[in-house]
Each structure stands twice: as C-alpha cells, then as structure tokens.
Design a protein around this motif. Structure first.
Motif, PDB file in Angstrom:
ATOM      1  N   LEU A   1       2.333  -8.006 -11.608  1.00  0.00           N
ATOM      2  CA  LEU A   1       3.000  -6.998 -10.905  1.00  0.00           C
ATOM      3  C   LEU A   1       1.830  -6.346 -10.034  1.00  0.00           C
ATOM      4  N   VAL A   2       0.645  -6.127 -10.613  1.00  0.00           N
ATOM      5  CA  VAL A   2      -0.314  -5.503  -9.766  1.00  0.00           C
ATOM      6  C   VAL A   2      -0.866  -6.477  -8.685  1.00  0.00           C
ATOM      7  N   SER A   3      -0.956  -7.705  -9.122  1.00  0.00           N
ATOM      8  CA  SER A   3      -1.407  -8.478  -8.009  1.00  0.00           C
ATOM      9  C   SER A   3      -0.418  -8.435  -7.068  1.00  0.00           C
ATOM     10  N   ALA A   4       0.718  -8.663  -7.159  1.00  0.00           N
ATOM     11  CA  ALA A   4       2.046  -8.970  -6.395  1.00  0.00           C
ATOM     12  C   ALA A   4       1.923  -7.631  -5.320  1.00  0.00           C
ATOM     13  N   LEU A   5       1.861  -6.470  -5.921  1.00  0.00           N
ATOM     14  CA  LEU A   5       1.993  -5.309  -5.205  1.00  0.00           C
ATOM     15  C   LEU A   5       0.804  -4.915  -4.215  1.00  0.00           C
ATOM     16  N   ARG A   6      -0.533  -5.371  -4.874  1.00  0.00           N
ATOM     17  CA  ARG A   6      -1.362  -5.201  -4.099  1.00  0.00           C
ATOM     18  C   ARG A   6      -1.501  -6.355  -2.591  1.00  0.00           C
ATOM     19  N   ALA A   7      -0.982  -7.384  -3.002  1.00  0.00           N
ATOM     20  CA  ALA A   7      -0.807  -8.376  -1.709  1.00  0.00           C
ATOM     21  C   ALA A   7       0.178  -7.919  -0.921  1.00  0.00           C
ATOM     22  N   TRP A   8       1.070  -7.328  -1.490  1.00  0.00           N
ATOM     23  CA  TRP A   8       2.104  -7.063  -0.410  1.00  0.00           C
ATOM     24  C   TRP A   8       1.771  -5.584   0.491  1.00  0.00           C
ATOM     25  N   PHE A   9       1.035  -4.884   0.089  1.00  0.00           N
ATOM     26  CA  PHE A   9       0.653  -3.801   0.552  1.00  0.00           C
ATOM     27  C   PHE A   9      -0.433  -4.206   1.507  1.00  0.00           C
ATOM     28  N   ASP A  10      -1.328  -5.133   1.104  1.00  0.00           N
ATOM     29  CA  ASP A  10      -2.414  -5.544   2.151  1.00  0.00           C
ATOM     30  C   ASP A  10      -1.741  -6.072   3.268  1.00  0.00           C
ATOM     31  N   ARG A  11      -0.570  -6.854   3.195  1.00  0.00           N
ATOM     32  CA  ARG A  11       0.039  -7.585   4.288  1.00  0.00           C
ATOM     33  C   ARG A  11       1.084  -6.813   4.879  1.00  0.00           C
ATOM     34  N   HIS A  12       1.488  -5.698   4.349  1.00  0.00           N
ATOM     35  CA  HIS A  12       2.431  -4.747   5.323  1.00  0.00           C
ATOM     36  C   HIS A  12       1.704  -3.420   5.198  1.00  0.00           C
ATOM     37  N   PRO A  13       0.676  -3.069   5.514  1.00  0.00           N
ATOM     38  CA  PRO A  13      -0.127  -1.797   5.262  1.00  0.00           C
ATOM     39  C   PRO A  13       0.723  -0.581   5.968  1.00  0.00           C
ATOM     40  N   ALA A  14       1.638  -0.883   6.926  1.00  0.00           N
ATOM     41  CA  ALA A  14       2.501   0.310   7.591  1.00  0.00           C
ATOM     42  C   ALA A  14       3.330   0.434   6.672  1.00  0.00           C
ATOM     43  N   ASP A  15       3.659  -0.214   5.761  1.00  0.00           N
ATOM     44  CA  ASP A  15       5.055   0.106   4.857  1.00  0.00           C
ATOM     45  C   ASP A  15       4.648   0.197   3.479  1.00  0.00           C
ATOM     46  N   ALA A  16       3.212   0.221   3.321  1.00  0.00           N
ATOM     47  CA  ALA A  16       2.544   0.939   2.068  1.00  0.00           C
ATOM     48  C   ALA A  16       2.731   2.404   1.750  1.00  0.00           C
ATOM     49  N   PRO A  17       2.989   2.982   0.682  1.00  0.00           N
ATOM     50  CA  PRO A  17       3.202   4.473   0.377  1.00  0.00           C
ATOM     51  C   PRO A  17       2.256   5.151   1.272  1.00  0.00           C
ATOM     52  N   PRO A  18       2.426   6.134   1.814  1.00  0.00           N
ATOM     53  CA  PRO A  18       1.667   6.978   2.363  1.00  0.00           C
ATOM     54  C   PRO A  18       0.218   7.516   1.693  1.00  0.00           C
ATOM     55  N   TRP A  19       0.409   7.693   0.504  1.00  0.00           N
ATOM     56  CA  TRP A  19      -0.688   8.000  -0.341  1.00  0.00           C
ATOM     57  C   TRP A  19      -1.541   6.937  -0.533  1.00  0.00           C
ATOM     58  N   TYR A  20      -1.111   5.553  -0.632  1.00  0.00           N
ATOM     59  CA  TYR A  20      -2.052   4.671  -0.864  1.00  0.00           C
ATOM     60  C   TYR A  20      -2.869   4.423   0.251  1.00  0.00           C
ATOM     61  N   ARG A  21      -2.144   4.306   1.645  1.00  0.00           N
ATOM     62  CA  ARG A  21      -2.927   4.370   2.798  1.00  0.00           C
ATOM     63  C   ARG A  21      -3.921   5.409   3.197  1.00  0.00           C
ATOM     64  N   ALA A  22      -3.558   6.706   2.309  1.00  0.00           N
ATOM     65  CA  ALA A  22      -4.376   7.816   2.588  1.00  0.00           C
ATOM     66  C   ALA A  22      -5.673   7.628   1.641  1.00  0.00           C
ATOM     67  N   MET A  23      -5.858   6.689   0.901  1.00  0.00           N
ATOM     68  CA  MET A  23      -7.048   6.522  -0.171  1.00  0.00           C
ATOM     69  C   MET A  23      -8.295   6.068   0.781  1.00  0.00           C
ATOM     70  N   GLU A  24      -7.835   5.469   1.945  1.00  0.00           N
ATOM     71  CA  GLU A  24      -8.890   5.080   2.682  1.00  0.00           C
ATOM     72  C   GLU A  24      -9.636   5.962   3.768  1.00  0.00           C
ATOM     73  N   ASP A  25      -8.783   7.240   3.729  1.00  0.00           N
ATOM     74  CA  ASP A  25      -9.077   8.136   4.654  1.00  0.00           C
ATOM     75  C   ASP A  25     -10.266   9.013   4.407  1.00  0.00           C
ATOM     76  N   PRO A  26     -11.246   9.346   5.076  1.00  0.00           N
ATOM     77  CA  PRO A  26     -12.453   9.959   5.007  1.00  0.00           C
ATOM     78  C   PRO A  26     -12.305  11.478   4.555  1.00  0.00           C
ATOM     79  N   VAL A  27     -11.067  11.712   4.526  1.00  0.00           N
ATOM     80  CA  VAL A  27     -10.710  13.385   4.413  1.00  0.00           C
ATOM     81  C   VAL A  27      -9.754  13.409   3.399  1.00  0.00           C
ATOM     82  N   ALA A  28      -8.419  12.576   3.561  1.00  0.00           N
ATOM     83  CA  ALA A  28      -7.485  12.760   2.568  1.00  0.00           C
ATOM     84  C   ALA A  28      -7.835  11.878   1.163  1.00  0.00           C
ATOM     85  N   GLY A  29      -8.548  11.029   1.443  1.00  0.00           N
ATOM     86  CA  GLY A  29      -9.149  10.060   0.024  1.00  0.00           C
ATOM     87  C   GLY A  29      -9.550  10.598  -1.022  1.00  0.00           C
ATOM     88  N   PRO A  30     -11.015  11.443  -0.570  1.00  0.00           N
ATOM     89  CA  PRO A  30     -11.609  12.494  -1.488  1.00  0.00           C
ATOM     90  C   PRO A  30     -10.562  13.346  -2.083  1.00  0.00           C
TER      91      PRO A  30
END
Length: 331
Positions: A183-212
């Motif tokens: 499950l973890v491997s599948a979700l990571r692969a799907w999020f990586d291939r569909h970054p625009a459709d990943a949960p907002p908080w998942y995408r936000a982890m890479e943001d220099p302000v929202a991530g920290p």
C-alpha cells in the motif's frame, strides 16, 4: 516528521483478508467486504475493475488498483461478465447467489479457483482504518485509482506471491506487513506520478514555509500552538506563514491542527482503552469536555459514542459517508 507516515499509520492490515483467485474466462468476482480500502492486483493475466459508480478501468499484469470502500465493486475478465462469485470477509470462494462453493473452488491455503494453471491469477487484500488519520487520507483519494507498471513494485509483489499460499507460524503477521508495504509503495508511486492530485498537505511538505510548519505541528500536536508561535519556530512572519500555509494546505494552520488533533483522538478512541480525559490531554485539549465539543463539531458524535460504535463493529460509518464523495476512477 513524516506526515504521510502518520496518516498511513491509521490504515493497516490487521489479520486482513488476503487471498488469491485463479480463474478461466469468463469470470467475475464481486467484492463485498465492506472495508474502507481494498487492494487488487493481477499477478497473471488482464482484467477490468468495475466500481460501484464510474467507468470500468483496465488492469494489466501487476497493475495495482486501490478501491475505496465500503461500496462493493467487481473485478472481471470483461466489464459485461456478470459476477459468478462473491468475495466477503468470511469466505473468498462463495458463489454470487450466496451459496457455498466448497471443494469445487478450493485450491489450497488462501487460494480459490477453477484450476492452478488458469490464465487469470488475481490477488486482493483488505485494510482496516477508515476513520481518524486513515480516514483523513482516504478522503483525498478517488474512489478507484490504478498504479500502472507494477515493475516499480516488482520485488514486493514477488514476496507477496510467494507468501500468500504459505502456511507457517506467524504467517498472518508476515502477510499483514507485506500488504502494508504494498500500500505504501503504491500510494507513493501514484502521488509521484500525479503530483497535482496528491493531497494538498502531501505537496505542501516540500514547501519551504508550509513544510516546516507541518512538521512542527505533527511533531508536537499537544503544544498550545498559536500562529505567532508557529511562525517564530518556522522562522517567518505571521502574515507569511498564514498566507503560505493556507495556499499550500488549503486551510489555515490552526484549522489544520484542530482537524489533526481530532483525527488522532479518533484513532486513540478506537485502538486504546485510555480515558477520554487522558486522550484529550494527549492531543492538546484541556479536558474531556473540550475534546467532546470539538469532536462532535467535526464528527457529529461524542467521543464515547464513537468509541462504542467502533467497538460494536459499526466503525465504517465515516468511510461510508466519504465513499460517495468521489467515484470517478483516476489512472
């Protein structure tokens, strides 16, 4: 602090249904397990995943399909093939009309089918955890998603295929862990291939302000956070934090924190016998009354009622409510 890991912690295979089926065409299995999430993959052959609502989606060898429940769905050699067998939590080899298939389909440990060398080999596993942190993650997923090219999950699927028909001491624990890993491997692969459709908080982890800021909130959720204190820890101004966090995550920091605290409380209510008061303090509320007010505002029920429902096997109500929000397959 890994926000995805914390969210996935609420979705686990615990003594889960984990079976494989070998079928000759025409064939169709109706999955009616009533769980929040089911994983299906074709180890051999091709198939179609037919959700309760939405269009059928083709599955190639080693594609991973994740189907959000508890609504039933079908996997078949052709979308037009009527289900001949019904998969339930109690029996993987029941006929669709409810009668027992018995020895005619028994092919060994955790396996049913017409003959061992049939062209279609399907493997499926079911997950617990439709509320709390797990429910928070499930709400962001479509009703049906497919991770193409199972080669990225090849080693994991090879392990699963080798273990699913084995019966040794501790086997269920091994299968549960493998299913979690898949499950973890599948979700990571799907999020990586569909970054625009990943949960907002998942995408936000890479943001220099929202991530920290997310890492700080998840690292110490019980701390009496304010926007000012969070901004100071993150090294930005209050205005910058409030604007950037809301843009990236989809809600202000304190609103996000409130939802996360309640998700944590829901998991603790379901999985432990800790008092409501101790859970309240653990997730950042002064007492049981404060938690009860916040919990009912978000979940529509009191903590004690929620715990009783989960203990009585009625814990899928939240997942049922979310299941109708998105039924369009995403591939």
């Amino acid at each position: 602090m890994d926000v995805l890991a914390e969210s996935l912690g609420g979705i686990q295979a615990r003594g889960a249904l984990f079976r494989q089926a070998v079928m000759d065409p025409p064939w169709a299995l109706r999955f009616d397990v009533g769980v929040p999430l089911t994983l299906v993959t074709m180890l051999r052959g091709r198939a179609w995943a037919v959700p309760a609502e939405g269009e059928p989606v083709p599955l190639g060898p080693r594609d991973i399909a994740l189907v959000r429940g508890p609504a039933p769905f079908t996997v078949a050699d052709d979308p037009a093939t009527p289900p001949g067998y019904r998969v339930t939590a109690a029996d993987h080899c029941a006929r669709a009309d409810g009668t027992e298939a018995g020895a005619e389909l028994f092919r060994g440990v955790r396996t049913c089918g017409v003959r061992p060398d049939a062209p279609a080999l399907l493997l499926a596993g079911a997950f617990d955890g439709g509320s709390g942190a797990g429910g928070r993650l499930l709400r962001t997923l479509p009703g049906l998603l497919v991770v193409r090219d199972g080669a990225v999950l090849g080693p994991t699927l090879d392990l699963v295929a080798a273990e699913v028909a084995t019966d040794r001491p501790g086997q269920q624990v091994v299968l549960d862990r493998l299913l979690d890993l898949t499950l973890v491997s599948a979700l990571r692969a799907w999020f990586d291939r569909h970054p625009a459709d990943a949960p907002p908080w998942y995408r936000a982890m890479e943001d220099p302000v929202a991530g920290p800021a997310l890492a700080l909130l998840h690292g110490d959720p019980a701390r009496p956070w304010t926007v000012a204190a969070l901004a100071a820890e993150a090294g930005v101004s209050r205005a910058t934090l409030g604007r950037r966090f809301t843009e990236r995550v989809g809600e202000p920091p304190m609103a996000y924190l409130a939802r996360w605290r309640i998700a944590m409380a829901a998991d603790l209510l379901r999985e432990t016998d800790a008092t409501v008061g101790s859970i309240a303090r653990r997730v950042g509320y002064a007492d049981a009354f404060a938690l009860s007010v916040a919990f009912k505002r978000l979940y529509g029920t009191r903590p004690s009622e929620y715990r009783a429902a989960a203990a009585g096997g009625r814990g899928w109500s939240e997942a049922t409510r979310y299941a109708s929000e998105s039924s369009q397959p995403w591939v």
